[in-house]
Motif scaffolding. Sequence first.
Motif, PDB file in Angstrom:
ATOM      1  N   MET A 102      37.030  41.020  44.582  1.00 42.49           N
ATOM      2  CA  MET A 102      37.552  39.613  44.615  1.00 42.49           C
ATOM      3  C   MET A 102      39.182  39.595  45.060  1.00 42.49           C
ATOM      4  N   ARG A 103      39.244  38.313  45.533  1.00 43.05           N
ATOM      5  CA  ARG A 103      40.840  38.291  46.038  1.00 43.05           C
ATOM      6  C   ARG A 103      41.351  36.938  45.191  1.00 43.05           C
ATOM      7  N   LEU A 104      43.040  37.590  44.434  1.00 48.26           N
ATOM      8  CA  LEU A 104      43.841  36.532  43.494  1.00 48.26           C
ATOM      9  C   LEU A 104      45.276  37.302  44.190  1.00 48.26           C
ATOM     10  N   SER A 105      45.993  35.749  44.133  1.00 45.92           N
ATOM     11  CA  SER A 105      47.358  35.985  44.265  1.00 45.92           C
ATOM     12  C   SER A 105      48.365  35.276  43.118  1.00 45.92           C
ATOM     13  N   ILE A 106      49.628  35.104  42.455  1.00 48.49           N
ATOM     14  CA  ILE A 106      50.408  34.724  42.572  1.00 48.49           C
ATOM     15  C   ILE A 106      51.946  35.503  42.832  1.00 48.49           C
ATOM     16  N   THR A 107      53.108  33.749  42.538  1.00 46.86           N
ATOM     17  CA  THR A 107      53.732  33.958  42.812  1.00 46.86           C
ATOM     18  C   THR A 107      54.926  34.344  41.858  1.00 46.86           C
ATOM     19  N   VAL A 146      58.718  36.773  45.570  1.00 45.60           N
ATOM     20  CA  VAL A 146      57.611  37.468  45.968  1.00 45.60           C
ATOM     21  C   VAL A 146      56.063  36.939  46.264  1.00 45.60           C
ATOM     22  N   ALA A 147      54.957  37.216  46.920  1.00 48.48           N
ATOM     23  CA  ALA A 147      53.745  37.345  46.978  1.00 48.48           C
ATOM     24  C   ALA A 147      53.200  38.578  46.841  1.00 48.48           C
ATOM     25  N   VAL A 148      52.268  37.498  45.382  1.00 45.32           N
ATOM     26  CA  VAL A 148      51.468  39.054  45.316  1.00 45.32           C
ATOM     27  C   VAL A 148      49.921  39.021  45.321  1.00 45.32           C
ATOM     28  N   ARG A 149      49.366  40.238  45.971  1.00 47.76           N
ATOM     29  CA  ARG A 149      47.780  39.824  46.344  1.00 47.76           C
ATOM     30  C   ARG A 149      47.016  41.300  45.968  1.00 47.76           C
ATOM     31  N   THR A 150      45.619  40.760  45.314  1.00 44.00           N
ATOM     32  CA  THR A 150      45.496  41.913  44.586  1.00 44.00           C
ATOM     33  C   THR A 150      44.034  41.170  44.973  1.00 44.00           C
ATOM     34  N   PRO A 152      25.267  41.065  37.996  1.00 47.87           N
ATOM     35  CA  PRO A 152      26.886  40.654  39.165  1.00 47.87           C
ATOM     36  C   PRO A 152      27.519  38.896  38.151  1.00 47.87           C
ATOM     37  N   ASP A 153      26.767  38.430  37.943  1.00 40.11           N
ATOM     38  CA  ASP A 153      28.001  36.924  37.848  1.00 40.11           C
ATOM     39  C   ASP A 153      29.042  37.994  35.883  1.00 40.11           C
ATOM     40  N   ASP A 154      27.935  38.423  35.433  1.00 39.76           N
ATOM     41  CA  ASP A 154      28.981  38.987  34.618  1.00 39.76           C
ATOM     42  C   ASP A 154      30.243  40.003  34.894  1.00 39.76           C
ATOM     43  N   MET A 155      30.131  40.562  35.638  1.00 42.13           N
ATOM     44  CA  MET A 155      30.824  41.550  36.388  1.00 42.13           C
ATOM     45  C   MET A 155      31.779  40.973  37.460  1.00 42.13           C
ATOM     46  N   ARG A 156      31.175  40.441  38.028  1.00 42.88           N
ATOM     47  CA  ARG A 156      32.431  38.977  38.557  1.00 42.88           C
ATOM     48  C   ARG A 156      33.603  38.823  37.693  1.00 42.88           C
ATOM     49  N   LEU A 193      36.069  40.644  35.710  1.00 40.71           N
ATOM     50  CA  LEU A 193      36.684  41.453  36.870  1.00 40.71           C
ATOM     51  C   LEU A 193      38.023  39.957  37.202  1.00 40.71           C
ATOM     52  N   ASP A 194      37.613  38.977  38.048  1.00 38.72           N
ATOM     53  CA  ASP A 194      38.624  37.690  37.352  1.00 38.72           C
ATOM     54  C   ASP A 194      38.905  37.587  36.475  1.00 38.72           C
ATOM     55  N   HIS A 195      38.492  37.423  35.572  1.00 35.26           N
ATOM     56  CA  HIS A 195      39.511  37.480  34.099  1.00 35.26           C
ATOM     57  C   HIS A 195      40.564  38.665  34.219  1.00 35.26           C
ATOM     58  N   SER A 196      40.557  39.885  34.502  1.00 37.03           N
ATOM     59  CA  SER A 196      40.652  41.017  34.527  1.00 37.03           C
ATOM     60  C   SER A 196      42.237  40.936  35.615  1.00 37.03           C
ATOM     61  N   LEU A 197      41.761  40.554  36.427  1.00 38.59           N
ATOM     62  CA  LEU A 197      42.767  40.740  37.876  1.00 38.59           C
ATOM     63  C   LEU A 197      43.747  39.301  37.097  1.00 38.59           C
ATOM     64  N   ARG A 198      43.690  38.086  37.039  1.00 37.65           N
ATOM     65  CA  ARG A 198      44.127  36.778  36.575  1.00 37.65           C
ATOM     66  C   ARG A 198      45.558  37.368  35.222  1.00 37.65           C
ATOM     67  N   GLN A 199      45.093  38.115  34.369  1.00 35.39           N
ATOM     68  CA  GLN A 199      45.145  38.277  33.790  1.00 35.39           C
ATOM     69  C   GLN A 199      46.636  39.603  33.801  1.00 35.39           C
ATOM     70  N   TRP A 200      46.323  40.257  34.063  1.00 35.16           N
ATOM     71  CA  TRP A 200      47.372  41.160  34.949  1.00 35.16           C
ATOM     72  C   TRP A 200      48.280  40.787  35.783  1.00 35.16           C
ATOM     73  N   LEU A 201      48.305  39.725  36.879  1.00 38.03           N
ATOM     74  CA  LEU A 201      49.128  39.006  37.950  1.00 38.03           C
ATOM     75  C   LEU A 201      50.428  38.718  36.830  1.00 38.03           C
TER      76      LEU A 201
END
Length: 136
Positions: A1-6, A92-96, A109-113, A116-124
């Motif tokens: 999974m790839r996400l980013s934020i500025t 700064v563009a931060v990409r995870t 797989p859907d639950d795990m995805r 993961l999506d929720h966790s990464l969005r929160q971290w960013l």
Amino acid sequence: MRLSITVNAPLADVWALHSNIDAWADWNPDIDRAELDAPLAPGARFRWLTHGLDITSTVYQVVPGKRIVWGGPVQGIEGVHVWTFHEQDGVVAVRTDESWSGAPVDAAPDDMRHALDHSLRQWLRHLKDHAERRQQ
């Protein structure tokens, strides 16, 4: 999974915040504790507690101010987490990029995805909010 934020903060500040593993719990409420066992370099390990998971990760790569990669197993899931940082015009563009594999992922797989999506969005979001607040 790839996400980013500025992030509207200097790269040095964003990098310092993110790479100070021992202080993650100070700005990320989803992390209960984190402790690096050696200087931040390939081969260093850190233990951290997040969402009830006690994780031991190994640092695979560090390019100061640009990239950090770590990974390791937890409860049958093998994770690899890549973070990249790029500054342009004071932003700064931060990409995870994080990948999970293993039997638990294959079983749901859907639950795990979604997790993961929720966790990464929160971290960013926590990283952005804390880095930008420090600029005020």
